[in-house]
Scaffold this motif. Sequence first.
Motif, PDB file in Angstrom:
ATOM      1  N   HIS A   1       1.617  -7.175  21.231  1.00 43.02           N
ATOM      2  CA  HIS A   1       2.870  -6.978  21.939  1.00 43.02           C
ATOM      3  C   HIS A   1       2.673  -6.775  23.435  1.00 43.02           C
ATOM      4  N   GLY A   2       1.818  -5.824  23.792  1.00 40.90           N
ATOM      5  CA  GLY A   2       1.686  -5.450  25.195  1.00 40.90           C
ATOM      6  C   GLY A   2       0.533  -6.139  25.893  1.00 40.90           C
ATOM      7  N   GLY A   3      -0.659  -5.587  25.717  1.00 43.64           N
ATOM      8  CA  GLY A   3      -1.769  -6.185  26.428  1.00 43.64           C
ATOM      9  C   GLY A   3      -3.120  -5.732  25.933  1.00 43.64           C
ATOM     10  N   ILE A   4      -4.151  -6.231  26.584  1.00 43.99           N
ATOM     11  CA  ILE A   4      -5.523  -5.901  26.238  1.00 43.99           C
ATOM     12  C   ILE A   4      -5.783  -4.431  26.563  1.00 43.99           C
ATOM     13  N   PRO A   5      -6.232  -3.636  25.587  1.00 40.63           N
ATOM     14  CA  PRO A   5      -6.508  -2.223  25.849  1.00 40.63           C
ATOM     15  C   PRO A   5      -7.868  -2.027  26.506  1.00 40.63           C
TER      16      PRO A   5
ATOM     17  N   MET B   1     -13.282   1.386  31.298  1.00 49.57           N
ATOM     18  CA  MET B   1     -12.417   0.341  31.830  1.00 49.57           C
ATOM     19  C   MET B   1     -12.904  -1.068  31.495  1.00 49.57           C
ATOM     20  N   THR B   2     -13.677  -1.199  30.434  1.00 54.17           N
ATOM     21  CA  THR B   2     -13.997  -2.504  29.872  1.00 54.17           C
ATOM     22  C   THR B   2     -13.045  -2.776  28.714  1.00 54.17           C
ATOM     23  N   PRO B   3     -12.794  -4.049  28.392  1.00 53.00           N
ATOM     24  CA  PRO B   3     -11.830  -4.337  27.317  1.00 53.00           C
ATOM     25  C   PRO B   3     -12.328  -3.869  25.959  1.00 53.00           C
ATOM     26  N   ALA B   4     -11.458  -3.228  25.211  1.00 53.64           N
ATOM     27  CA  ALA B   4     -11.771  -2.839  23.832  1.00 53.64           C
ATOM     28  C   ALA B   4     -11.821  -4.080  22.955  1.00 53.64           C
ATOM     29  N   THR B   5     -12.471  -3.955  21.818  1.00 50.75           N
ATOM     30  CA  THR B   5     -12.566  -5.072  20.882  1.00 50.75           C
ATOM     31  C   THR B   5     -11.494  -4.957  19.803  1.00 50.75           C
ATOM     32  N   LEU B   6     -11.229  -6.067  19.156  1.00 51.81           N
ATOM     33  CA  LEU B   6     -10.304  -6.063  18.032  1.00 51.81           C
ATOM     34  C   LEU B   6     -10.842  -5.210  16.888  1.00 51.81           C
ATOM     35  N   ALA B   7     -12.164  -5.176  16.735  1.00 53.43           N
ATOM     36  CA  ALA B   7     -12.762  -4.337  15.696  1.00 53.43           C
ATOM     37  C   ALA B   7     -12.441  -2.870  15.932  1.00 53.43           C
ATOM     38  N   GLU B   8     -12.390  -2.458  17.194  1.00 52.05           N
ATOM     39  CA  GLU B   8     -12.034  -1.071  17.504  1.00 52.05           C
ATOM     40  C   GLU B   8     -10.577  -0.787  17.148  1.00 52.05           C
TER      41      GLU B   8
END
Length: 279
Positions: free
Chosen positions: A140-144, A149-156
Motif C-alpha cells: 500500500h505505502g512504500g518500502i520500509p 536506513m537500509t531497505p527491509a526485506t520481504l522476509a522480515e
Amino acid sequence: MASVDDIVDLLARVRERSRGLLINLEGKYTAVGDLHGDLATLELVLKEWEGPYLFLGDYVDRGDKGLEVVTTVFQLYLEGKAAVLRGNHESPIMNIEGGFLDELCEKLGRKCGYVYKEFEKTFATLPLAAVVNRKIVALHGGIPLREDMTPATLAELEKIEGDLTAPQNPLAFQTLWNDPCPCDKYSPSPRGPGIWLFGRDVTREFHKLHNTAVVIRGHTYVPQGCAVHHGGGVVTVFSSSAGPYQKTKPKVALVKNGVEVYDAATKNSAKCPEDVDVF
C-alpha cells in the motif's frame, strides 16, 4: 444493505482465510488503488475489467460508501476472485477521524461499535504485501526502512508478530505509510513521525535484494490517478474519485511480469507523470 449478522459473519470468514502478512501470487491481475468509499468506481472496474483483482488497500474513510466497498472487496476475496492488501486506512488510527466509524454508526445504529471491533480484528489479519510472478511487489505505502536506513526485506515483513490492530512494529507501519520521493536516499515524511520518504537508491537496493522489477502501490493521491517513480521501479495507482478526490481520473493497472496503467473508465493507456513531488 447487509444485516449486522451478515457483516460479522463475512468478517469472521475473512479472518479464517488469512494467509499471512506476505502472499505470493501467480498470473495476471487487475490492480486497484485507493477506493476510499468510491462504490461507483469499484462497480465500474468489476464491470469493465477482468479479474482476478489485486486491491492495494484504503477501502474506507473519506467517501460515503466505505461499508459497501469493503464488504464487496471481502466477498470477492472469499469467492477467490481477488487478493486484498491492507492500507493505512484499515486501522483505528484513521477510522475514528477519517469517517468510517461514523459511517457505520449512521448505517448500523447502536451496534456500530461492536461491528467496528470486528472490522478492527479483520483488518489486522490482512496481508501487508504480495509478490506477483516473483517480479512485482505490491503493497500500500512504500518500502520500509530498518534502523540503519537500509531497505527491509520481504522476509522480515513476513516474520512480523504481535497485535497489528494499530501497527506498532515500525516495518509494518512504514509499509502502510511510506511514500517515494524524487530524491536519492530518504528523508522524514511530512505525514508524521516514524514515516519516511524513500528515494531511488532505496528502490534500487530493494529490487536487487529480491530480484524484482517494480513496486506497485497506492496511498499517494495524484489527480492524474497514477505516477511513475525512480525510473519505473515504483508505480502509484489511485482509483478513487469520492469525497475530496472528485477531480481524480481513476486508474487501474494490469500486473503480470510488468505493470501497465490504464484509465479505469476509457481503458486508454495512461500517461503517468514521473517523479512527482507530492509534498
